[in-house]
Write a protein that holds these residues in place. Sequence first.
Motif, PDB file in Angstrom:
ATOM      1  N   ARG A 188     -71.765  24.735 104.624  1.00 57.40           N
ATOM      2  CA  ARG A 188     -72.861  24.349 105.534  1.00 57.40           C
ATOM      3  C   ARG A 188     -73.842  23.402 104.847  1.00 57.40           C
ATOM      4  N   ALA A 189     -73.938  23.489 103.524  1.00 57.84           N
ATOM      5  CA  ALA A 189     -74.846  22.622 102.780  1.00 57.84           C
ATOM      6  C   ALA A 189     -74.287  21.212 102.647  1.00 57.84           C
ATOM      7  N   ARG A 190     -72.999  21.099 102.493  1.00 56.59           N
ATOM      8  CA  ARG A 190     -72.386  19.791 102.215  1.00 56.59           C
ATOM      9  C   ARG A 190     -72.696  18.738 103.279  1.00 56.59           C
ATOM     10  N   PRO A 191     -72.657  19.051 104.585  1.00 58.61           N
ATOM     11  CA  PRO A 191     -73.028  18.026 105.573  1.00 58.61           C
ATOM     12  C   PRO A 191     -74.478  17.549 105.438  1.00 58.61           C
ATOM     13  N   VAL A 192     -75.368  18.453 105.041  1.00 60.07           N
ATOM     14  CA  VAL A 192     -76.769  18.067 104.840  1.00 60.07           C
ATOM     15  C   VAL A 192     -76.859  17.115 103.645  1.00 60.07           C
ATOM     16  N   ILE A 193     -76.194  17.460 102.560  1.00 57.63           N
ATOM     17  CA  ILE A 193     -76.179  16.617 101.367  1.00 57.63           C
ATOM     18  C   ILE A 193     -75.591  15.245 101.700  1.00 57.63           C
ATOM     19  N   ASP A 194     -74.461  15.238 102.404  1.00 53.94           N
ATOM     20  CA  ASP A 194     -73.804  13.979 102.782  1.00 53.94           C
ATOM     21  C   ASP A 194     -74.700  13.128 103.682  1.00 53.94           C
ATOM     22  N   LEU A 195     -75.396  13.771 104.622  1.00 50.16           N
ATOM     23  CA  LEU A 195     -76.313  13.047 105.504  1.00 50.16           C
ATOM     24  C   LEU A 195     -77.410  12.369 104.698  1.00 50.16           C
ATOM     25  N   LEU A 196     -78.024  13.113 103.785  1.00 49.89           N
ATOM     26  CA  LEU A 196     -79.122  12.577 102.982  1.00 49.89           C
ATOM     27  C   LEU A 196     -78.645  11.444 102.074  1.00 49.89           C
ATOM     28  N   GLU A 197     -77.487  11.625 101.448  1.00 43.94           N
ATOM     29  CA  GLU A 197     -76.932  10.560 100.610  1.00 43.94           C
ATOM     30  C   GLU A 197     -76.585   9.343 101.458  1.00 43.94           C
ATOM     31  N   GLY A 198     -76.016   9.570 102.624  1.00 44.38           N
ATOM     32  CA  GLY A 198     -75.661   8.472 103.527  1.00 44.38           C
ATOM     33  C   GLY A 198     -76.878   7.705 104.023  1.00 44.38           C
ATOM     34  N   ALA A 199     -78.028   8.369 104.041  1.00 41.62           N
ATOM     35  CA  ALA A 199     -79.271   7.724 104.470  1.00 41.62           C
ATOM     36  C   ALA A 199     -79.941   6.975 103.315  1.00 41.62           C
ATOM     37  N   GLY A 200     -79.301   6.985 102.142  1.00 40.26           N
ATOM     38  CA  GLY A 200     -79.813   6.215 101.015  1.00 40.26           C
ATOM     39  C   GLY A 200     -80.620   6.993  99.997  1.00 40.26           C
ATOM     40  N   PHE A 201     -80.718   8.299 100.167  1.00 42.53           N
ATOM     41  CA  PHE A 201     -81.451   9.112  99.201  1.00 42.53           C
ATOM     42  C   PHE A 201     -80.546   9.485  98.039  1.00 42.53           C
TER      43      PHE A 201
END
Length: 169
Positions: A36-49
């Motif tokens: 469940r954490a991985r999609p949040v991490i991927d979203l944040l990384e994909g947004a440039g963070f």
Amino acid sequence: MQRRAKGGGAMDGGENTAPGARPLLFVSYSRTDLARARPVIDLLEGAGFEVWWDGRLEGGENYLQTTEAALETAACVVVLWSATSVASHWVRDEAQRGRERGCLVPLTIDGTMAPLGFRQFQLLDISAWDGRTDSAEAARILVAVRARLGGDAGAPAAAAPPLPPPSPV
């Protein structure tokens, strides 16, 4: 042993971040919630963070020192509350540090309420999120993080579409 993800950077998005660098986010979660954490991490990384989480630890690295350094320099601490993480001393300690530093973004990934001491912060319920980056929940996560960073975290903050009200329990 429970572990969680982390991200690190400057409290205001610039204090500990070199000019032009991406704000470092610390994602805290229970290791049993990795799926469940991985999609949040991927979203944040994909947004440039730049996202620091325990999956970035290298073999032989001193876990405690590395984690503490990332937590102390994080621009924002994103905590993923769940039935498992509320029982984790590690997650609570990391959330407490984010609270003390004024850079906490609490999310619930399974509808679990934040534990005592963290309920004064608006909890974003993403328990129904399917991981799609074009969803209302994804937009709300990014808006919350950018707001905590002061709104200029490398990308313009878009208005989040409203989520439907939670269903009665």
